[in-house]
Design a protein around this motif. Structure first.
Motif, PDB file in Angstrom:
ATOM      1  N   UNK A   4      65.618  71.181  45.460  1.00 50.48           N
ATOM      2  CA  UNK A   4      65.687  71.383  46.903  1.00 50.48           C
ATOM      3  C   UNK A   4      64.374  71.089  47.612  1.00 50.48           C
ATOM      4  N   UNK A   5      63.363  70.605  46.871  1.00 49.29           N
ATOM      5  CA  UNK A   5      62.068  70.310  47.484  1.00 49.29           C
ATOM      6  C   UNK A   5      62.174  69.290  48.599  1.00 49.29           C
ATOM      7  N   UNK A   6      61.347  69.471  49.635  1.00 51.28           N
ATOM      8  CA  UNK A   6      61.391  68.591  50.818  1.00 51.28           C
ATOM      9  C   UNK A   6      60.239  67.601  50.858  1.00 51.28           C
ATOM     10  N   UNK A   7      59.353  67.647  49.855  1.00 51.31           N
ATOM     11  CA  UNK A   7      58.161  66.800  49.895  1.00 51.31           C
ATOM     12  C   UNK A   7      58.370  65.548  49.049  1.00 51.31           C
ATOM     13  N   UNK A   8      57.444  65.231  48.143  1.00 50.51           N
ATOM     14  CA  UNK A   8      57.539  63.979  47.386  1.00 50.51           C
ATOM     15  C   UNK A   8      58.846  63.838  46.626  1.00 50.51           C
ATOM     16  N   UNK A   9      59.445  64.947  46.254  1.00 50.27           N
ATOM     17  CA  UNK A   9      60.729  64.915  45.563  1.00 50.27           C
ATOM     18  C   UNK A   9      61.777  64.165  46.368  1.00 50.27           C
ATOM     19  N   UNK A  10      61.672  64.222  47.671  1.00 54.27           N
ATOM     20  CA  UNK A  10      62.654  63.592  48.553  1.00 54.27           C
ATOM     21  C   UNK A  10      62.137  62.296  49.176  1.00 54.27           C
ATOM     22  N   UNK A  11      60.993  61.779  48.683  1.00 51.80           N
ATOM     23  CA  UNK A  11      60.418  60.580  49.276  1.00 51.80           C
ATOM     24  C   UNK A  11      59.271  60.931  50.197  1.00 51.80           C
TER      25      UNK A  11
END
Length: 292
Positions: A92-99
């Motif tokens: 659910x990470x919103x940082x590098x995990x999602x681009x």
């Protein structure tokens, strides 16, 4: 779930050729310590989807940039989210995990981030600089990064089509990283020489430094996991976010004294234990609601 010790699938690419870092050494060390508390197996990221169902948790560590195996990573995410698999860090990470979109969003929201745009019509929002950094929005580990002179603004406009990020090249004093397990600060490292960014030394973080770093940890909202807040010290003394790594941050444990390494392992073991046992409690609660 095993009634004895939790079963953990530890995902790593031991042979990944990281510049200035030794991914394999770090994961050999960590797994040697985690094995004292978990039944643990290592696998390559390309094998994780096929193996994950046999384990109580999947730990994503030094698995390399997903850009090199994007299709397989997307399949892993879809399978994990669909099956309810316990992945650490949670997906659910919103940082590098999602681009890299978060850099644009945080910049637009006024967070202390290196000013960032991705469209030609927004180039005027960047401060004047002698050089500009251009990097793929889907990139990682400096893959595809270019530095262009200011007299190449016409070229920048041609590149700014939404697929790349454009930032001023900040003449920073040094880079510094803050490492967290869950929302607890563990240690900080910095590179005193900007030309030798992987020659790291322990950094004594101030209260103001930690307030800066925690601002981004709070924004991301992960209940469990390892996060690294990368920042640079701008010429005016302000810290600016470079990256918030929430998928598989390299930890540079070899730059720490033994006592600090041991403290980190203790924190990680406790966090992973809470993560796995929380899942066990949720499963047991569900089973009590199902009629026999």
């Amino acid at each position: 779930m095993s009634a004895a010790r939790p079963r953990v699938l530890y995902v790593t690419d031991l042979a990944y050729p990281a510049r200035g870092r030794r991914y394999g050494d770090e994961d050999v060390f960590l797994t040697s310590r985690l094995r004292e508390h978990f039944d643990l197996a290592l696998c390559h990221p390309l094998d994780a989807t096929a193996l994950m169902d046999a384990y109580d948790a999947v730990v994503i560590r030094n698995s390399g940039p997903v850009l090199g195996y994007q299709k397989e990573y997307d399949a892993f995410r879809a399978r994990a989210l669909g099956s309810g698999a316990r992945v650490y860090n949670p997906l659910s990470g919103k940082a590098d995990m999602a681009g890299k979109q978060y850099l644009l969003d945080l910049s637009a929201a006024g967070f202390p981030v290196i000013p960032t745009v991705d469209r030609a019509e927004h180039l005027h929002q960047l401060p004047a600089a002698e050089r500009y950094v251009v990097k793929p929005k889907a990139g990682a580990d400096s893959l595809g990064l270019r530095i262009l002179p200011a007299d190449g603004l016409a070229k920048l406009a041609g590149l700014a089509d939404g697929t790349v990020l454009i930032q001023p090249c900040v003449d920073f004093a040094y880079e510094v990283s803050f490492y967290f397990v869950d929302d607890d600060f563990q240690y900080a490292l910095y590179a005193p020489d900007p030309e030798r960014r992987w020659e790291l030394r322990p950094y004594a973080a101030t209260a103001a430094d930690l307030e800066f770093a925690r601002h981004f940890i709070d924004w991301n909202g992960l209940d469990h996991g390892i996060q690294r807040v990368d920042a640079c010290r701008a010429p005016d003394g302000e810290l600016l976010l470079v990256e918030l790594e929430d998928l598989n941050p390299y930890l540079s444990l070899d730059a720490l004294p033994e006592e600090a390494r041991d403290a980190f392992v203790t924190a990680l073991t406790a966090s992973l234990s809470r993560f796995v046992h929380a899942a066990q409690g949720t499963q047991e609660a569900r089973e009590t609601l199902i009629p026999a």
